[in-house]
Design a protein around this motif. Structure first.
Motif, PDB file in Angstrom:
ATOM      1  N   ALA A  32       0.818  -1.214   0.000  1.00 39.21           N
ATOM      2  CA  ALA A  32       0.000   0.000   0.000  1.00 39.21           C
ATOM      3  C   ALA A  32       0.850   1.262   0.000  1.00 39.21           C
ATOM      4  O   ALA A  32       0.509   2.247  -0.671  1.00 39.21           O
ATOM      5  CB  ALA A  32      -0.936  -0.009   1.210  1.00 39.21           C
ATOM      6  N   THR A  33       1.953   1.254   0.732  1.00 37.06           N
ATOM      7  CA  THR A  33       2.742   2.478   0.857  1.00 37.06           C
ATOM      8  C   THR A  33       3.849   2.597  -0.185  1.00 37.06           C
ATOM      9  O   THR A  33       4.190   3.704  -0.609  1.00 37.06           O
ATOM     10  CB  THR A  33       3.379   2.572   2.256  1.00 37.06           C
ATOM     11  N   GLU A  34       4.391   1.461  -0.638  1.00 31.38           N
ATOM     12  CA  GLU A  34       5.535   1.506  -1.542  1.00 31.38           C
ATOM     13  C   GLU A  34       5.149   1.368  -3.016  1.00 31.38           C
ATOM     14  O   GLU A  34       5.929   1.739  -3.899  1.00 31.38           O
ATOM     15  CB  GLU A  34       6.534   0.397  -1.193  1.00 31.38           C
ATOM     16  N   ALA A  37       0.494   3.717  -3.323  1.00 29.89           N
ATOM     17  CA  ALA A  37       0.138   4.803  -2.406  1.00 29.89           C
ATOM     18  C   ALA A  37      -0.707   5.885  -3.059  1.00 29.89           C
ATOM     19  O   ALA A  37      -1.541   6.521  -2.396  1.00 29.89           O
ATOM     20  CB  ALA A  37       1.406   5.419  -1.810  1.00 29.89           C
ATOM     21  N   ASP A  38      -0.540   6.124  -4.353  1.00 30.50           N
ATOM     22  CA  ASP A  38      -1.269   7.208  -5.019  1.00 30.50           C
ATOM     23  C   ASP A  38      -2.762   6.924  -5.165  1.00 30.50           C
ATOM     24  O   ASP A  38      -3.552   7.856  -5.383  1.00 30.50           O
ATOM     25  CB  ASP A  38      -0.682   7.466  -6.409  1.00 30.50           C
ATOM     26  N   ASN A  64      -5.161   3.205   3.177  1.00 35.90           N
ATOM     27  CA  ASN A  64      -4.689   3.873   1.965  1.00 35.90           C
ATOM     28  C   ASN A  64      -5.596   5.024   1.543  1.00 35.90           C
ATOM     29  O   ASN A  64      -5.119   6.065   1.091  1.00 35.90           O
ATOM     30  CB  ASN A  64      -4.561   2.841   0.840  1.00 35.90           C
ATOM     31  N   ALA A  92       0.025   4.204  11.486  1.00 34.96           N
ATOM     32  CA  ALA A  92       0.306   5.116  10.379  1.00 34.96           C
ATOM     33  C   ALA A  92      -0.483   6.411  10.525  1.00 34.96           C
ATOM     34  O   ALA A  92       0.026   7.503  10.229  1.00 34.96           O
ATOM     35  CB  ALA A  92      -0.023   4.439   9.049  1.00 34.96           C
ATOM     36  N   ARG A 212       8.453   0.958  -8.665  1.00 35.07           N
ATOM     37  CA  ARG A 212       9.096   0.398  -7.468  1.00 35.07           C
ATOM     38  C   ARG A 212      10.102  -0.703  -7.792  1.00 35.07           C
ATOM     39  O   ARG A 212      11.045  -0.948  -7.019  1.00 35.07           O
ATOM     40  CB  ARG A 212       7.992  -0.151  -6.546  1.00 35.07           C
TER      41      ARG A 212
END
Length: 280
Positions: A32-34, A37-38, A64, A92, A212
């Motif tokens: 979700a973060t790497e 995320a957008d 997210n 988070a 990524r």
């Protein structure tokens, strides 16, 4: 000799327990973060979330979409079947300075009142509940008349849809009655699920640019250790080195076919927004 039968309710509880365990595998918050995320902020913007809105994020994972909605000033409840993901989301949210409520909940049987929320969102989450009609019914039920339903789902023809198609020959058969998650990325399917209970229905196919992973193998190795469905597929073949090697090859080949150069890929998703019809 005695025989035992499993009631539909028991079967459903067992299925949900399996889903809960599936998403606790690996490190979905890292995905979700790497990687994606957008998507959460995109959904919040498309759904026109404003300060004071009562927002429910269904199958929120680690937040997210829920956390960006809270940072936009909304009163947010993040719900998910998997408590481990909610725990990550709480931490988070604290780091981000966002205040919201976290609730363990089944997308097919939400513990909220009719019309409780101004907006009901799900970002590549509710699509994984096995029974699409039940999920759609709940999304509509908890949204107030005139409120917004906003969804982001992976498409069948896009990268993640094709990843599931690639894994299918290696995966255990789905439970009876379960529907493929990427169907939520088919506009006609979502229109049929929501039906005449919504108006101002819009559907846009969009691309998420993913940078990524430097190589196809890097994508494969990340997903086989971080993404629950991929981990479970590998585990199902754990005693067959040949099938493991074939799955390794097929997932890397999938990423290779989508490589735009330098490891960049475009992952297609469907963005849906709609208004629940007003009473009367």
């Amino acid at each position: 000799m005695t025989t035992t039968t499993t009631s539909p309710a028991d079967a459903d509880r067992a299925l949900k327990a399996k889903h809960r365990a599936l998403w606790a595998l690996g490190d979905y918050p890292a995905v979700a973060t790497e990687v994606i995320a957008d998507l959460g902020p995109t959904l919040v913007t498309a759904s026109a979330i404003t300060p004071g809105d009562r927002v429910l994020d269904v199958a929120a994972g680690s937040g997210n979409a829920a956390i960006p909605a809270a940072l936009a000033g909304a009163q947010v409840v993040a719900s998910d079947l998997c408590p481990e993901l909610l725990d990550v989301g709480r931490r988070a949210a604290g780091v981000a300075g966002a205040t919201l409520e976290w609730r363990e909940a089944d997308a097919e049987a939400l513990p909220f009142a009719n019309g409780q929320f101004d907006a009901v969102l799900s970002c590549v989450g509710a699509m994984f509940a096995p029974h699409h009609r039940a999920t759609a019914d709940e999304l509509v039920r908890v949204c107030r008349p005139g409120g917004t339903i906003g969804l982001i789902s992976w498409t069948p023809a896009g990268f993640i849809g094709q990843m599931f198609a690639t894994m299918k020959p290696y995966a255990p058969p789905p439970p009876p009655g379960a529907q493929p998650p990427p169907l939520w990325g088919d506009e006609a399917h979502v229109r049929a699920l929501l039906g005449d209970r919504v108006t101002q229905f819009t559907a846009q196919r969009r691309m998420l640019r993913v940078t990524r992973f430097a190589t196809p193998e890097a994508f494969r190795d990340f997903f086989k250790t971080a993404y629950g469905p991929t981990i479970a597929t590998y585990a199902f073949n754990g005693d067959d080195p040949r099938r493991i090697a074939d799955l390794d090859r097929d997932l890397a080949d999938l990423a290779r076919r989508h490589d735009l150069g330098g490891g960049a890929m475009d992952w297609e998703y469907l963005l849906v927004t709609a208004r629940r019809v007003s009473a009367g």
